[in-house]
Design an enzyme around this catalytic site. Structure first.
Site: not given
Ligand code: PEP
Length: 251
Positions: A8, A10, A97, A99, A170, A176, A215
């Site tokens: 992803n 973003k 998601h 965000e 998630e 992040g 992460s």
């Molecule tokens: C994501 O944006 O779905 C995500 C898991 O980000 P990150 O790997 O940076 O934690």
């Protein structure tokens, strides 16, 4: 069931950067991609067509969108329809998601509307769910995941083709932040998701892929992939470079 390794990106990368990263990734991975794995790149809308073109010859590679609006066309300024995503050569899309839920204020009900609409429009949909840290501390993981799954799947038919639906767990506190969920936390949450999918879809619930996101890095990917009910990963930060994401895909 093939494992899905999803990137992803973003709100990152120019057109040129997206095309170059996708081309580099395909070159690094193509000959080494395990037969039971698929790679999904989820760039910003602006780069969907360019990335689809860049990986069109790479076996096992797919492209997806980060979002869409649940209508086929019309006066929805700034929005993108499922048909426009498919037209770019992308076949997957995310819904829910964290965000979009927590920065842009999308409700459980709207996420559910989008999930059903996307599937009905021919997209493969990855429904994202996950608790915030205060919810985990308050012992509400099961309650939050159940609520998000019930609403997210409310209008999805019981005979839904399991190949086209994916769920991503998630935990918001792991996205992040560099703080990855522990193996026991991942196994527990994925078992819960699996059981909810079974209640809704019967035996087909066992064929729906469940991804872990939060992460994921080259160093922790192999361990995460070895856990029960982990059918792939959804990666943000560590997917932005072809070097790092190719190491994840082949971990
Ligand atoms: C994501 O944006 O779905 C995500 C898991 O980000 P990150 O790997 O940076 O934690």
């Amino acid at each position: 069931m093939k494992k899905l390794m999803a990137a992803n990106w973003k709100m990152n990368k120019t057109l040129a950067e997206a095309g170059a990263t996708a081309t580099d990734l395909a070159a690094r991975v193509e000959q080494r991609l395990a037969a039971d794995r698929e790679v999904l790149i989820i760039p910003p809308f602006t780069a969907l067509a360019a990335v689809a073109k860049a990986v069109s010859g790479a076996a096992g590679f797919f492209v997806g969108a980060q979002d869409f609006y649940p209508k086929d066309k019309g006066a929805f300024t700034g929005e993108i329809a499922p048909a426009q995503i498919l037209d770019c050569g992308a076949v997957y899309a995310l819904t829910g998601h964290s965000e979009r839920r927590h920065v842009l204020g999308e409700t459980d009900a709207f996420v559910g509307q989008k999930t059903a609409y996307g599937l009905g429009s021919g997209l493969k949909v990855i429904l994202c769910v996950g608790e915030r840290i205060e919810e985990r501390r308050a012992g509400k993981v099961e309650e939050v995941l159940t609520r998000q799954l019930l609403a997210g799947l409310a209008d999805v038919p019981r005979d839904q083709d399991p190949e086209n639906l994916v769920v991503a767990y998630e935990p918001v506190w792991a996205i992040g932040t560099g703080e990855v969920a522990g193996p026991a936390e991942i196994v527990e949450a994925h078992a819960l998701v699996r059981s909810r999918l079974g209640r809704k879809f019967g035996a087909n619930g066992g064929k729906i892929r469940i991804l872990y996101g939060g992460s994921v890095k080259p160093e922790n990917c192999a361990e995460i992939m070895s856990l029960d009910n982990v059918d792939g990963v959804l990666v943000g930060g560590a997917s932005l470079s072809a070097e790092s994401f190719s190491a994840i895909v082949t971990a």
